[in-house]
Design an enzyme around this catalytic site. Structure first.
Site, PDB file in Angstrom:
ATOM      1  CG  HIS A  12     -82.209 -96.420  14.187  1.00 35.81           C
ATOM      2  ND1 HIS A  12     -82.480 -95.899  15.443  1.00 35.81           N
ATOM      3  CD2 HIS A  12     -81.284 -97.401  14.384  1.00 35.81           C
ATOM      4  CE1 HIS A  12     -81.732 -96.530  16.345  1.00 35.81           C
ATOM      5  NE2 HIS A  12     -81.004 -97.452  15.730  1.00 35.81           N
ATOM      6  CG  HIS A  92     -84.668-104.597  16.590  1.00 38.39           C
ATOM      7  ND1 HIS A  92     -83.477-105.207  16.237  1.00 38.39           N
ATOM      8  CD2 HIS A  92     -84.351-103.646  17.502  1.00 38.39           C
ATOM      9  CE1 HIS A  92     -82.487-104.653  16.912  1.00 38.39           C
ATOM     10  NE2 HIS A  92     -82.993-103.689  17.684  1.00 38.39           N
TER      11      HIS A  92
END
Length: 142
Positions: A12, A92
């Site tokens: 995610h 990220h």
């Protein structure tokens, strides 16, 4: 390279980390979730973050539309009493946990990550590690 790969279902991008939230506030947060204008994040590098001992897919450039989405979300969260951390948003994807060192020059091909939803997700401790469970009441992609 050793470590624990993050299961595919746990991959995610965090737009806003809120920490512990009382059950009474979940419905209000669910109202912030749902579809958003489509955008794409491009993760063009591998990064080893030694202190948290993780390997992440990172980006050299945050697209304006992605930054605007996160800033708009934080404007609404601020009105609800949540505090944004002072560091800039750094999108990220954590790929590997508990990694102490990384061999230099690991091959990486840019990963395009389409974004079309904002989800409310709870991190739940399990015997296998943390699991990320959507709790936003929408039927979109996890």
């Amino acid at each position: 390279m050793a470590g624990r790969p993050v299961p595919a279902g746990n991959l995610h991008v965090t737009a806003a980390f809120l920490g512990a939230v009382s059950e009474a506030r979940v419905a209000t947060l669910q109202a912030l979730c749902g579809p958003v204008p489509p955008l794409t994040l491009r993760f063009d590098r591998l990064e080893h973050w030694p202190k948290p001992k993780v390997l992440v897919a990172g980006t050299a450039h945050v697209p304006d539309d992605a930054q605007q989405l996160v800033d708009g979300l934080w404007r609404r969260l601020d009105r609800l009493g949540f505090s944004r951390e002072p560091r800039p948003w750094n999108p990220h994807v954590t790929l590997v946990r508990d990694i102490r060192a990384v061999r230099p020059g690991l091959p990486w091909k840019t990963l395009s990550w389409p974004v079309g939803w904002v989800r409310l997700v709870e991190s739940v401790a399990t015997p296998e590690g943390v699991a990320y469970v959507p709790c936003d009441g929408v039927a979109g992609p996890a």
